[in-house]
Design an enzyme around this catalytic site. Structure first.
Site, PDB file in Angstrom:
ATOM      1  N   GLU A 192       2.684  -7.822  13.990  1.00 21.17           N
ATOM      2  CA  GLU A 192       1.814  -8.216  15.089  1.00 21.17           C
ATOM      3  C   GLU A 192       1.266  -9.626  14.890  1.00 21.17           C
ATOM      4  OE1 GLU A 192      -0.844  -5.584  12.442  1.00 21.17           O
ATOM      5  OE2 GLU A 192       1.269  -5.820  12.908  1.00 21.17           O
TER       6      GLU A 192
ATOM      7  N   ARG B 216       0.801  -1.219   0.000  1.00 22.20           N
ATOM      8  CA  ARG B 216       0.000   0.000   0.000  1.00 22.20           C
ATOM      9  C   ARG B 216       0.836   1.272   0.000  1.00 22.20           C
ATOM     10  NH1 ARG B 216      -2.296  -4.213   2.289  1.00 22.20           N
ATOM     11  NH2 ARG B 216      -1.443  -3.762   4.333  1.00 22.20           N
TER      12      ARG B 216
END
Length: 182
Positions: free
Chosen positions: A106, A69
């Site tokens: 994460e 992105r």
């Protein structure tokens, strides 16, 4: 520093276009999907414009966009401020010689690569991505750039997830975000 004042109507229009997808890519993750922002040309332009307004006078010579992105927002920012765009890619996506940096997400581990010679010592760099969560990806990007002698001026993301404390991992480098996830 969270970047823009909430009073800016552009921030509100950007916020309303971002979709949250629960349990993607795995259970417990509330994925902030910016692909819906891209469907709204005005919100997309406002996003790019807010970054360009911030960086046009900062003498940045390199905009480094993180796959994938960061590839959407990095090139128009780079063109508008007169900088080159350098893609930071996942392993085995760039032809030729590269340097790599592994990092922890994460929800797993990953690696970024950059072409050798794409960034020269002493260049001033901006790192662009859509979101900061734990900060691992931005740290890897900064490490790649600093290893070749660039100065990272700032990191820029559309969204910050403050509860994951990614900002704290950035070694004191400034972080500019447009909005926080709730």
């Amino acid at each position: 520093m969270s970047g823009c004042k909430e009073e800016d109507s552009r921030i509100h229009s950007i916020r309303t276009t971002i979709r949250v997808v629960p349990n993607f890519p795995k259970p417990g993750i509330m994925f902030q999907d910016i692909t819906t922002l891209l469907l709204d040309p005005k919100a997309f332009k406002n996003t790019v414009d807010l970054f360009v307004e911030r960086y046009k006078q900062k003498n940045i010579s390199v905009v480094a966009g993180i796959e994938a992105r960061g590839f959407i927002f990095g090139p128009p920012i780079a063109l508008a401020i007169g900088a080159k765009f350098v893609p930071l890619r996942k392993p085995r996506k760039l032809p030729g010689e590269v340097i790599s940096e592994e990092y922890v997400l994460e929800y797993g581990t990953d690696c970024l690569e950059m072409h050798i010679g794409a960034v020269e010592p002493g260049e001033c760099a901006l790192v662009v991505d859509d979101l900061i969560a734990t900060g691992g990806t931005l740290c890897a990007a900064m490490n790649l750039l600093e290893r070749v002698g660039a100065e990272v001026v700032e990191c820029a993301c559309i969204i910050e997830i403050p509860e994951l404390k990614g900002r704290e991992r950035l070694k004191g480098k400034p972080l500019f975000t447009l909005l926080e996830s709730h």
